[in-house]
Write an enzyme that holds these catalytic residues in place. Sequence first.
Site, short mmCIF file in Angstrom:
data_model
loop_
_atom_site.label_atom_id
_atom_site.label_comp_id
_atom_site.label_asym_id
_atom_site.label_seq_id
_atom_site.Cartn_x
_atom_site.Cartn_y
_atom_site.Cartn_z
N ASP A 158 75.00 53.03 56.06
CA ASP A 158 73.79 53.74 55.67
C ASP A 158 74.10 54.77 54.58
OD1 ASP A 158 72.23 52.44 57.80
OD2 ASP A 158 73.47 53.67 59.12
N HIS A 201 72.12 54.67 64.06
CA HIS A 201 72.10 53.59 63.07
C HIS A 201 70.94 52.66 63.44
CE1 HIS A 201 73.29 50.49 60.32
NE2 HIS A 201 73.50 49.62 61.30
#
Length: 328
Positions: free
Chosen positions: A161, A189
């Site tokens: 990310d 996540h």
Amino acid sequence: MSDQSLRVLITGAAGQIAYSLVPIVARGDVFGREQPVTIVLLDIPPMAEVLNGVVMEIVDCAFPLVTDIVATTNEAEAFTDIDYAFLVGSMPRKQGMERKDLLAANVKIFKSQGKALADHAKPNCRVLVVGNPANTNALICSKFAAPKIPPQNITAMTRLDQNRAIAQVALKAQCPAREVKNVIIWGNHSSTQFPDISNATCCGKKLPFTGHDETFISTIQKRGAAVIAARKLSSAMSAAKAAADHMHDWHHGTSDMVSMGVYSDGTHYGAPKDVVFSFPVTICPKTKEYKIVDGLSLDDFAKEKLVVTGKELEEERSEALAATELSS
């Protein structure tokens, strides 16, 4: 060149992420160009033939740093005396599967692997959970690896990310991605993660920040789904690169802020206790220990995002622990 080979485990080794990750590890991009490695590959019995094919390819690459290759479907053999582990293999979400079903399926995997860590791994081994839901899988794994393996040694990957966010910032600022620093991923996540560029710099200068860009946040949150829609497969190459980045920095240390899903004791930024939460960390090169970066300013928008992602992690923990008790 070091005389001692590091024993590095990669699970889900017949899968796509591992296929991209193995050569990065084998050629020294993670642990160093002078550090020999023993590559240990673990997958489930139905994938044994594919696993053998992966071994053939590693052999054919003739990597100078690879001192041995161990391919197995036996957890005890795979986890014995490991120094580092990339836990890539997990149960993927299938069509019609609810989140609680996914968590219940993965609890069995990471409960078993946590026990294998406790029974067979070196007590100072360092573990990165890549398989989703990574944060909660890491938490379950840590509970069954304890007390031999401290929870601080089992982390979850949010570097993918972070890399995605850095790339988007670099595109917008028209600068090389290597010049973008201090981009932070907070929380889970998942689609509740909070990509934060309020502290970001480019070429050593702070980026102009006039408020959080919700389009940017949504782009990062949904990037995995966008890749699947375009590629018809999950983002294996970028996930492997992110796993390598995470472990490289953990092994070598870094003064840059990097995002890692780590065990939360409830004392940082209002994150819940007893979850694996993504924070900005720095890592000491000598001890290889990470430290959560404290003292960063969070505005009301950011605080609200951290509450949302923290609540999701608490819900996942409750569901996973319930499944653990049922499967005990």
